[in-house]
Design a protein around this motif. Structure first.
Motif, PDB file in Angstrom:
ATOM      1  N   LEU A  74       0.975  -1.286  -0.043  1.00  0.00           N
ATOM      2  CA  LEU A  74       0.138  -0.077   0.180  1.00  0.00           C
ATOM      3  C   LEU A  74       1.235   1.582  -0.172  1.00  0.00           C
ATOM      4  O   LEU A  74       0.030   2.462  -0.390  1.00  0.00           O
ATOM      5  N   LYS A  75       1.917   0.952  -0.049  1.00  0.00           N
ATOM      6  CA  LYS A  75       3.560   2.351   0.311  1.00  0.00           C
ATOM      7  C   LYS A  75       2.991   3.003  -1.576  1.00  0.00           C
ATOM      8  O   LYS A  75       2.814   2.626  -2.666  1.00  0.00           O
ATOM      9  N   SER A  76       2.963   4.281  -1.576  1.00  0.00           N
ATOM     10  CA  SER A  76       3.049   5.191  -2.451  1.00  0.00           C
ATOM     11  C   SER A  76       3.905   5.221  -3.117  1.00  0.00           C
ATOM     12  O   SER A  76       3.701   5.658  -4.919  1.00  0.00           O
ATOM     13  N   ALA A  77       5.063   4.864  -2.661  1.00  0.00           N
ATOM     14  CA  ALA A  77       6.022   5.017  -3.695  1.00  0.00           C
ATOM     15  C   ALA A  77       7.039   4.342  -4.193  1.00  0.00           C
ATOM     16  O   ALA A  77       6.362   2.945  -3.183  1.00  0.00           O
ATOM     17  N   HIS A  78       6.964   3.870  -5.339  1.00  0.00           N
ATOM     18  CA  HIS A  78       7.165   1.986  -6.055  1.00  0.00           C
ATOM     19  C   HIS A  78       8.515   2.516  -7.373  1.00  0.00           C
ATOM     20  O   HIS A  78       8.352   3.922  -7.914  1.00  0.00           O
ATOM     21  N   LEU A  79       9.353   1.845  -7.180  1.00  0.00           N
ATOM     22  CA  LEU A  79      10.376   2.279  -7.783  1.00  0.00           C
ATOM     23  C   LEU A  79       9.628   1.789  -9.521  1.00  0.00           C
ATOM     24  O   LEU A  79       9.281   0.978 -10.078  1.00  0.00           O
ATOM     25  N   GLY A  80      10.320   2.691 -10.143  1.00  0.00           N
ATOM     26  CA  GLY A  80      10.311   3.168 -12.370  1.00  0.00           C
ATOM     27  C   GLY A  80       9.143   4.107 -11.926  1.00  0.00           C
ATOM     28  O   GLY A  80       8.486   4.156 -12.887  1.00  0.00           O
ATOM     29  N   ARG A  81       7.568   3.990 -10.630  1.00  0.00           N
ATOM     30  CA  ARG A  81       6.904   4.698 -10.910  1.00  0.00           C
ATOM     31  C   ARG A  81       7.548   6.370 -10.989  1.00  0.00           C
ATOM     32  O   ARG A  81       7.585   7.072 -10.389  1.00  0.00           O
ATOM     33  N   ALA A  82       6.368   7.563 -10.941  1.00  0.00           N
ATOM     34  CA  ALA A  82       6.481   8.721 -10.611  1.00  0.00           C
ATOM     35  C   ALA A  82       6.305   8.910  -8.939  1.00  0.00           C
ATOM     36  O   ALA A  82       6.072   8.450  -8.312  1.00  0.00           O
ATOM     37  N   ALA A  83       7.205   9.400  -8.729  1.00  0.00           N
ATOM     38  CA  ALA A  83       7.768   9.660  -7.353  1.00  0.00           C
ATOM     39  C   ALA A  83       5.865  10.425  -6.754  1.00  0.00           C
ATOM     40  O   ALA A  83       5.572  11.714  -7.433  1.00  0.00           O
ATOM     41  N   PRO A  84       5.582  10.594  -5.825  1.00  0.00           N
ATOM     42  CA  PRO A  84       4.546  11.111  -5.068  1.00  0.00           C
ATOM     43  C   PRO A  84       4.472  12.482  -4.770  1.00  0.00           C
ATOM     44  O   PRO A  84       6.003  13.186  -4.517  1.00  0.00           O
ATOM     45  N   ASN A  85       3.695  13.658  -4.913  1.00  0.00           N
ATOM     46  CA  ASN A  85       3.987  14.583  -4.825  1.00  0.00           C
ATOM     47  C   ASN A  85       3.250  14.804  -3.381  1.00  0.00           C
ATOM     48  O   ASN A  85       2.335  15.760  -3.482  1.00  0.00           O
ATOM     49  N   THR A  86       4.009  14.620  -1.823  1.00  0.00           N
ATOM     50  CA  THR A  86       3.842  14.950  -0.925  1.00  0.00           C
ATOM     51  C   THR A  86       3.779  16.544  -1.018  1.00  0.00           C
ATOM     52  O   THR A  86       4.532  16.611  -1.008  1.00  0.00           O
ATOM     53  N   GLU A  87       3.341  16.850   0.264  1.00  0.00           N
ATOM     54  CA  GLU A  87       3.891  17.906   1.408  1.00  0.00           C
ATOM     55  C   GLU A  87       5.420  17.862   1.730  1.00  0.00           C
ATOM     56  O   GLU A  87       5.139  17.089   2.282  1.00  0.00           O
ATOM     57  N   VAL A  88       6.503  19.123   2.155  1.00  0.00           N
ATOM     58  CA  VAL A  88       7.120  19.467   2.502  1.00  0.00           C
ATOM     59  C   VAL A  88       6.877  20.964   2.890  1.00  0.00           C
ATOM     60  O   VAL A  88       6.054  21.726   3.137  1.00  0.00           O
ATOM     61  N   MET A  89       8.205  20.779   4.006  1.00  0.00           N
ATOM     62  CA  MET A  89       7.848  22.297   4.255  1.00  0.00           C
ATOM     63  C   MET A  89       8.984  22.800   4.346  1.00  0.00           C
ATOM     64  O   MET A  89       9.904  22.733   4.574  1.00  0.00           O
ATOM     65  N   MET A  90       9.005  24.220   3.968  1.00  0.00           N
ATOM     66  CA  MET A  90       9.512  24.882   3.787  1.00  0.00           C
ATOM     67  C   MET A  90      10.387  26.000   4.398  1.00  0.00           C
ATOM     68  O   MET A  90       9.384  26.950   5.366  1.00  0.00           O
ATOM     69  N   VAL A  91      11.927  25.716   5.151  1.00  0.00           N
ATOM     70  CA  VAL A  91      12.161  25.590   6.171  1.00  0.00           C
ATOM     71  C   VAL A  91      11.875  27.046   6.200  1.00  0.00           C
ATOM     72  O   VAL A  91      12.042  27.891   6.998  1.00  0.00           O
ATOM     73  N   GLN A  92      12.817  27.988   5.494  1.00  0.00           N
ATOM     74  CA  GLN A  92      13.824  29.363   5.348  1.00  0.00           C
ATOM     75  C   GLN A  92      11.720  30.017   5.367  1.00  0.00           C
ATOM     76  O   GLN A  92      12.194  31.389   5.739  1.00  0.00           O
ATOM     77  N   GLU A  93      10.904  29.299   4.405  1.00  0.00           N
ATOM     78  CA  GLU A  93       9.873  30.445   4.461  1.00  0.00           C
ATOM     79  C   GLU A  93       8.735  30.109   5.043  1.00  0.00           C
ATOM     80  O   GLU A  93       7.578  30.800   5.119  1.00  0.00           O
TER      81      GLU A  93
END
Length: 117
Positions: A74-93
């Protein structure tokens, strides 16, 4: 959905269960563990103990195998497929953005998972 997931995971689970069951035979366990002992890289590793008292094929081990295989499937990242577009925190902003929003042209995107300790 759950039934189809179970049917997809069942062959892998049964193979893992068979391997655990085979490892409960003392003669097989001795061979496997002695081969592992030959490959021990670190002198800090504890000595290999071969006994019949610790079983590999238990209800707890089967639950752990099923749970691990379900998580892997059930994981969202799989080898050879598109990367999941998850949220990240922009530290400086100090704001949240999606990973793929940070791509600039054809430059590779590098994520730095820094330490907070």
């Amino acid at each position: 959905m759950y039934v189809s997931l179970c049917l997809m995971l069942l062959p892998r689970f049964l193979l893992a269960a068979l391997m655990l069951w085979l490892l409960d035979f003392l003669c097989i366990r001795k061979k496997v563990l002695l081969k592992m002992k030959e490959r021990q890289d670190s002198p800090d590793d504890p000595p290999v103990c071969v006994s019949d008292s610790n079983k590999m094929f238990t209800l707890e081990s089967l639950r752990a195998v099923w749970y691990g295989q379900k998580l892997d499937f059930l994981k969202s990242a799989h080898l050879g497929r598109a990367a999941p577009n998850t949220e990240v925190m922009m530290v400086q902003e100090r704001r949240r953005v999606r990973i793929l929003d940070c791509i600039k042209g054809k430059r590779p995107l590098i994520l730095n998972f820094g330490s907070c300790s």
